[in-house]
Design a protein around this motif. Structure first.
Motif, PDB file in Angstrom:
ATOM      1  N   PRO A   1       0.829  -1.199   0.000  1.00 28.69           N
ATOM      2  CA  PRO A   1       0.000   0.000   0.000  1.00 28.69           C
ATOM      3  C   PRO A   1       0.869   1.257   0.000  1.00 28.69           C
ATOM      4  O   PRO A   1       2.015   1.238   0.445  1.00 28.69           O
ATOM      5  N   ALA A   2       0.320   2.342  -0.514  1.00 21.18           N
ATOM      6  CA  ALA A   2       1.055   3.607  -0.585  1.00 21.18           C
ATOM      7  C   ALA A   2       1.314   4.127   0.818  1.00 21.18           C
ATOM      8  O   ALA A   2       0.536   3.913   1.741  1.00 21.18           O
ATOM      9  N   LYS A   3       2.422   4.820   0.983  1.00 22.33           N
ATOM     10  CA  LYS A   3       2.797   5.388   2.270  1.00 22.33           C
ATOM     11  C   LYS A   3       2.604   6.898   2.218  1.00 22.33           C
ATOM     12  O   LYS A   3       2.989   7.542   1.252  1.00 22.33           O
ATOM     13  N   ARG A   4       2.002   7.449   3.251  1.00 20.11           N
ATOM     14  CA  ARG A   4       1.799   8.891   3.323  1.00 20.11           C
ATOM     15  C   ARG A   4       3.080   9.544   3.838  1.00 20.11           C
ATOM     16  O   ARG A   4       3.658   9.110   4.821  1.00 20.11           O
ATOM     17  N   ILE A   5       3.523  10.594   3.140  1.00 22.67           N
ATOM     18  CA  ILE A   5       4.714  11.327   3.560  1.00 22.67           C
ATOM     19  C   ILE A   5       4.334  12.769   3.845  1.00 22.67           C
ATOM     20  O   ILE A   5       3.363  13.287   3.292  1.00 22.67           O
ATOM     21  N   ASP A   6       5.091  13.407   4.717  1.00 15.74           N
ATOM     22  CA  ASP A   6       4.849  14.800   5.065  1.00 15.74           C
ATOM     23  C   ASP A   6       5.610  15.714   4.107  1.00 15.74           C
ATOM     24  O   ASP A   6       6.744  15.439   3.746  1.00 15.74           O
ATOM     25  N   ILE A   7       4.977  16.794   3.709  1.00 19.64           N
ATOM     26  CA  ILE A   7       5.612  17.804   2.875  1.00 19.64           C
ATOM     27  C   ILE A   7       5.914  18.993   3.785  1.00 19.64           C
ATOM     28  O   ILE A   7       5.023  19.494   4.477  1.00 19.64           O
ATOM     29  N   VAL A   8       7.162  19.421   3.791  1.00 22.29           N
ATOM     30  CA  VAL A   8       7.603  20.495   4.677  1.00 22.29           C
ATOM     31  C   VAL A   8       8.103  21.651   3.829  1.00 22.29           C
ATOM     32  O   VAL A   8       8.797  21.450   2.834  1.00 22.29           O
ATOM     33  N   ARG A   9       7.764  22.849   4.229  1.00 23.18           N
ATOM     34  CA  ARG A   9       8.240  24.034   3.532  1.00 23.18           C
ATOM     35  C   ARG A   9       9.120  24.833   4.493  1.00 23.18           C
ATOM     36  O   ARG A   9       8.750  25.092   5.627  1.00 23.18           O
ATOM     37  N   VAL A  10      10.288  25.226   4.022  1.00 22.46           N
ATOM     38  CA  VAL A  10      11.202  26.053   4.797  1.00 22.46           C
ATOM     39  C   VAL A  10      11.251  27.402   4.119  1.00 22.46           C
ATOM     40  O   VAL A  10      11.445  27.493   2.905  1.00 22.46           O
TER      41      VAL A  10
END
Length: 65
Positions: A25-34
């Motif tokens: 199954p697909a894995k959820r990843i976090d998107i971070v903005r700096v």
């Protein structure tokens, strides 16, 4: 003569390079903005950063919080 039976492949398996592999199954990843925001300015007496050590000396004061 020997009879070989075939085992059915579940729908959750696919053939990849001749080997049946399970679909993960697909894995959820976090998107971070700096984001850099200018808060203030300081005077730098050397006027030019020409070496990595110059940048280190300038940034060292801000990192020691």
């Amino acid at each position: 003569m020997r009879v070989y039976g075939m085992q059915p492949i579940n729908q959750s398996e696919i053939l990849e390079g001749g080997v049946a592999m399970r679909i993960q199954p697909a894995k959820r990843i976090d998107i971070v903005r700096v984001k850099f925001v200018k808060e203030f300015s300081i005077l730098y007496r050397n006027r030019r950063i020409s070496a990595l050590s110059d940048a280190y000396e300038l940034a060292k004061e801000f990192m020691e919080v």
